[in-house]
Motif scaffolding. Sequence first.
Motif, PDB file in Angstrom:
ATOM      1  N   GLU A   1      22.931  11.325   9.046  1.00  0.00           N
ATOM      2  CA  GLU A   1      23.092  10.227   8.096  1.00  0.00           C
ATOM      3  C   GLU A   1      23.573  10.830   6.781  1.00  0.00           C
ATOM      4  N   GLU A   2      24.317  10.051   6.015  1.00  0.00           N
ATOM      5  CA  GLU A   2      24.706  10.541   4.697  1.00  0.00           C
ATOM      6  C   GLU A   2      23.495  10.531   3.777  1.00  0.00           C
ATOM      7  N   LYS A   3      23.394  11.585   2.973  1.00  0.00           N
ATOM      8  CA  LYS A   3      22.284  11.708   2.016  1.00  0.00           C
ATOM      9  C   LYS A   3      22.717  11.058   0.705  1.00  0.00           C
ATOM     10  N   PHE A   4      22.138   9.910   0.425  1.00  0.00           N
ATOM     11  CA  PHE A   4      22.594   9.093  -0.697  1.00  0.00           C
ATOM     12  C   PHE A   4      22.270   9.723  -2.045  1.00  0.00           C
ATOM     13  N   ASP A   5      23.124   9.431  -3.022  1.00  0.00           N
ATOM     14  CA  ASP A   5      22.945   9.944  -4.378  1.00  0.00           C
ATOM     15  C   ASP A   5      22.125   8.934  -5.176  1.00  0.00           C
ATOM     16  N   GLY A   6      20.850   8.800  -4.783  1.00  0.00           N
ATOM     17  CA  GLY A   6      19.990   7.819  -5.430  1.00  0.00           C
ATOM     18  C   GLY A   6      18.578   8.347  -5.580  1.00  0.00           C
ATOM     19  N   ILE A   7      17.602   7.436  -5.598  1.00  0.00           N
ATOM     20  CA  ILE A   7      16.193   7.825  -5.664  1.00  0.00           C
ATOM     21  C   ILE A   7      15.458   7.260  -4.461  1.00  0.00           C
ATOM     22  N   ARG A   8      14.530   8.033  -3.961  1.00  0.00           N
ATOM     23  CA  ARG A   8      13.732   7.642  -2.801  1.00  0.00           C
ATOM     24  C   ARG A   8      12.850   6.454  -3.166  1.00  0.00           C
ATOM     25  N   CYS A   9      12.682   5.555  -2.228  1.00  0.00           N
ATOM     26  CA  CYS A   9      11.873   4.363  -2.496  1.00  0.00           C
ATOM     27  C   CYS A   9      11.191   3.896  -1.220  1.00  0.00           C
ATOM     28  N   GLN A  10       9.971   3.436  -1.366  1.00  0.00           N
ATOM     29  CA  GLN A  10       9.211   2.834  -0.270  1.00  0.00           C
ATOM     30  C   GLN A  10       9.076   1.348  -0.578  1.00  0.00           C
ATOM     31  N   LEU A  11       9.504   0.516   0.360  1.00  0.00           N
ATOM     32  CA  LEU A  11       9.468  -0.931   0.158  1.00  0.00           C
ATOM     33  C   LEU A  11       8.393  -1.539   1.046  1.00  0.00           C
ATOM     34  N   HIS A  12       7.453  -2.245   0.415  1.00  0.00           N
ATOM     35  CA  HIS A  12       6.391  -2.964   1.129  1.00  0.00           C
ATOM     36  C   HIS A  12       6.680  -4.464   0.997  1.00  0.00           C
ATOM     37  N   ALA A  13       6.583  -5.192   2.099  1.00  0.00           N
ATOM     38  CA  ALA A  13       6.901  -6.620   2.049  1.00  0.00           C
ATOM     39  C   ALA A  13       6.052  -7.411   3.019  1.00  0.00           C
ATOM     40  N   HIS A  14       5.755  -8.629   2.616  1.00  0.00           N
ATOM     41  CA  HIS A  14       5.142  -9.611   3.513  1.00  0.00           C
ATOM     42  C   HIS A  14       5.443 -10.985   2.944  1.00  0.00           C
ATOM     43  N   GLN A  15       6.207 -11.777   3.704  1.00  0.00           N
ATOM     44  CA  GLN A  15       6.648 -13.113   3.285  1.00  0.00           C
ATOM     45  C   GLN A  15       7.404 -13.008   1.955  1.00  0.00           C
ATOM     46  N   ASN A  16       6.932 -13.636   0.893  1.00  0.00           N
ATOM     47  CA  ASN A  16       7.717 -13.613  -0.346  1.00  0.00           C
ATOM     48  C   ASN A  16       7.255 -12.544  -1.341  1.00  0.00           C
ATOM     49  N   ARG A  17       6.311 -11.697  -0.935  1.00  0.00           N
ATOM     50  CA  ARG A  17       5.864 -10.627  -1.827  1.00  0.00           C
ATOM     51  C   ARG A  17       6.549  -9.309  -1.458  1.00  0.00           C
ATOM     52  N   VAL A  18       7.101  -8.642  -2.442  1.00  0.00           N
ATOM     53  CA  VAL A  18       7.795  -7.367  -2.238  1.00  0.00           C
ATOM     54  C   VAL A  18       7.388  -6.409  -3.354  1.00  0.00           C
ATOM     55  N   GLU A  19       7.045  -5.167  -2.981  1.00  0.00           N
ATOM     56  CA  GLU A  19       6.705  -4.140  -3.970  1.00  0.00           C
ATOM     57  C   GLU A  19       7.484  -2.870  -3.646  1.00  0.00           C
ATOM     58  N   LEU A  20       7.931  -2.188  -4.704  1.00  0.00           N
ATOM     59  CA  LEU A  20       8.672  -0.935  -4.571  1.00  0.00           C
ATOM     60  C   LEU A  20       7.860   0.206  -5.156  1.00  0.00           C
ATOM     61  N   PHE A  21       7.922   1.380  -4.485  1.00  0.00           N
ATOM     62  CA  PHE A  21       7.200   2.561  -4.955  1.00  0.00           C
ATOM     63  C   PHE A  21       8.120   3.781  -4.928  1.00  0.00           C
ATOM     64  N   SER A  22       8.001   4.610  -5.955  1.00  0.00           N
ATOM     65  CA  SER A  22       8.829   5.804  -6.057  1.00  0.00           C
ATOM     66  C   SER A  22       8.246   6.935  -5.218  1.00  0.00           C
ATOM     67  N   ARG A  23       8.975   8.047  -5.151  1.00  0.00           N
ATOM     68  CA  ARG A  23       8.534   9.184  -4.346  1.00  0.00           C
ATOM     69  C   ARG A  23       7.190   9.731  -4.815  1.00  0.00           C
ATOM     70  N   ASP A  24       6.900   9.626  -6.125  1.00  0.00           N
ATOM     71  CA  ASP A  24       5.600  10.080  -6.629  1.00  0.00           C
ATOM     72  C   ASP A  24       4.558   8.967  -6.598  1.00  0.00           C
ATOM     73  N   LEU A  25       4.826   7.927  -5.790  1.00  0.00           N
ATOM     74  CA  LEU A  25       3.895   6.841  -5.465  1.00  0.00           C
ATOM     75  C   LEU A  25       3.619   5.902  -6.637  1.00  0.00           C
ATOM     76  N   ASN A  26       4.506   5.886  -7.631  1.00  0.00           N
ATOM     77  CA  ASN A  26       4.359   4.971  -8.749  1.00  0.00           C
ATOM     78  C   ASN A  26       5.054   3.644  -8.454  1.00  0.00           C
ATOM     79  N   PRO A  27       4.511   2.506  -8.917  1.00  0.00           N
ATOM     80  CA  PRO A  27       5.176   1.215  -8.724  1.00  0.00           C
ATOM     81  C   PRO A  27       6.433   1.127  -9.588  1.00  0.00           C
ATOM     82  N   ILE A  28       7.539   0.676  -9.016  1.00  0.00           N
ATOM     83  CA  ILE A  28       8.803   0.569  -9.759  1.00  0.00           C
ATOM     84  C   ILE A  28       9.457  -0.797  -9.554  1.00  0.00           C
TER      85      ILE A  28
END
Length: 576
Positions: free
Chosen positions: A252-279
Motif C-alpha cells: 500500500e502507499e504510505k500516505f503523507d499524513g497523520i495516523r488516526c483511529q476512527l471510532h463510530a456507532h450510528q451518528n457518533r464519531v470520534e477521532l484519536f491520534s497516534r498518541d491516543l489524544n482526541p482530535i
Amino acid sequence: MSSELSTYDASSFEEWARVMQEIAETRSTNEKIGLCARYLETLSTSDLALATQFMAEGAFSNISGKRASIGARTIATQAAKFCEIDYDLVFKPCRTATGSSSETIQKLFENLPSARKKWRVNNWSLSQIKEHCETLAQIRDRSTKQHYLTKVWSGLSPLATKYFLRLLSRGSLRIGFELRSVLQALSRCCKVENEAIRYAQMLTGSIAKTAILAKEKRLSEADFQLFHPMAFMLATPFSSGKSLDWKDYIAEEKFDGIRCQLHAHQNRVELFSRDLNPISKQFPEIVQTFSGKSLPYLVLDGEICVFKNNTIQAFQDLQKRMGVKKPTAQLQEKYPTIFIAYDLLAFEKEMWVRKSMNQRRERLEYLSKTYHIPISTQYNIPSRENMEQLFQRAREHGNEGLMLKHRDAPYSFGERKNHWLKVKEPSGSLDTVILYAHSGSGKRGGSYSDFTLGVSVKEDDRYEEEFIPIGKAYGGYSDEEWKQLNTQIKSLILDRFGPTVLLKPSIVVELEFEAIQPNPRTKAKYTLRFPRFKAIRWDLSPADVDTLKEVERQYQQDAQRERSPQKSGQSFYIPN
C-alpha cells in the motif's frame, strides 16, 4: 541521590520516584523489568494501579479525558520565582543546556540555597499525589495554578518534583521504560502471561484497570469500550538487503499524513491520534462525513491527509490544520482533509485484531462498499522490481513510500514487528554540528548517546550566535562510531549540566530526516522530523556546516514539489 529516600514507605510517591530513578540508571532492559516487578510486588492493589498508571500514562488515565492543562512556561516561570532567579538570564540557559525543564528544576532545587530552604519532604502517598493532580486539572486561573504548584513542590524532594512534573506532561518519563516494559513487569509481579496482560490492556485502554484485573486474576473480564482509543500497530523499517517471500505480502502507499483511529456507532464519531489524544474537533469535516453514514459499531485504523484537486497535498499543508482546535470554514476550505482507512480493529462489538490481515481486509472492503468509506488500494508484489516501481509511483503521488503488510499477520497492537514493513527514503539531509551530548540509559547508560545538533547562523543577521539547535538524534550510528564519539567528546566538554555536557563545536554529523517542520517555539523556527545519523563526517569542520537558510530552502523546495494526481484509485479509492 539521597540515601534517606530508601527509608520511605513503599506506597509513598518519594519511593516511587526513587525506583523510577533507579530504573533510569539501570542499563539492561531485563534488569529494569525485574527491578520494577519487585517494587510492584510490595504494593496493595490500589497502589499498584496508581503506580503503573503513573509509569505508563501519567497523572491521568488515557481514557479519562482529563489533562493537567498547565503549560511549560507556567511551570518554568514559577520555578524561577521559587528559586529566586531571573527566568531569562538564569533559568532559560540552564534549560537549554540540559534539554529538559524537569531536569533543570531538579538541579536548581537541589543546589540553590534559596530553593533548598523552601522544600521539606512530606512523604505523600501515591493517592495524595493523584489528588494534587486532580486539583491542578480543575484550576483554571494561571496564577492560582502556579500558587498550587509551589505548595506541591514545598512537600517534595527535588527528585520527586522532577517526576511529578513529568506526570503532568502526560509524556514519557524518559527513563527508557515505556508501556511495553511496564506490562512485562506487571506480568512478572502478578504471575500471569504477558500476552494476556497486553490484550487486556488493549481492551480496557487503561493500565490501572488492567493492573487490578491482573492482581485479582480476573483478566478474562477485560472488556473493550468504544470511543476509548487502543494502541496502534507499528511498522518496522524495511532493509534494502532484506529477502522476502513476496507472495506473502501486499503493498500500500504510505500516505503523507497523520495516523488516526476512527471510532463510530450510528451518528457518533470520534477521532484519536497516534498518541491516543482526541482530535475530533480539529477535523470536523471528517466527523461530519462519517456521522452521516449511520455506521455500525466500528473501529478503523487509517490516515488523515489534506486532499485537494484529486491530489494528496504536502504534509506542510496538513500542519496548518494540526493544533487548530476549532478550524474556521475558510481554513477547512483551503486545506480540506480526508480520512483513508486501511485496517479494521473492531466490528459489531467483536474485536478483529487477532484475525489475519486478509480477513480484516475482506471485511473492510465490504464496509467500504456498503458505507462509501475511502480505503487504501492494495497491490500484489510479484518481485522486488515490481515493489520498486510501486515505490517510485508512490513518491510521484507525494506519498512517503510503501507499506508492505503480511497477509496472514494479526494486528499487533502496541508492537513493532515484521508484520508491517515501511519502505521509505529520507526527505533530505543536512551537515550539522554536535552542540550538546546527553548521557543515555539502558545498555548505553553512563556514556553519551543522545545529541543536540545545530546549523550555522554566524553570517545570519537575525542571530548573534554561531550555531543554533535544529534537532536531537540518538540513532543511526554503529557501536564502533558510538565509542569513537565518546572518546572525542571528552576533549570537547566546555561545561556540565547534570547528565548533559556543552561541547566545543567540532564534530560534524550528516543528519537525514523525514521532513522539516515549522516550529515557532524553537530558536531556528524549524525542527527535523525523525532525524538520525547518516554519517559522522570526520573529514569536515564546523566551517562546512549547513546554514539555517539551507534549512529554509529545503523546506520551501519540499512544500512546492509537484505531486501527481490520483488516477483510478492508485493509492486509495472511494466506492461509488
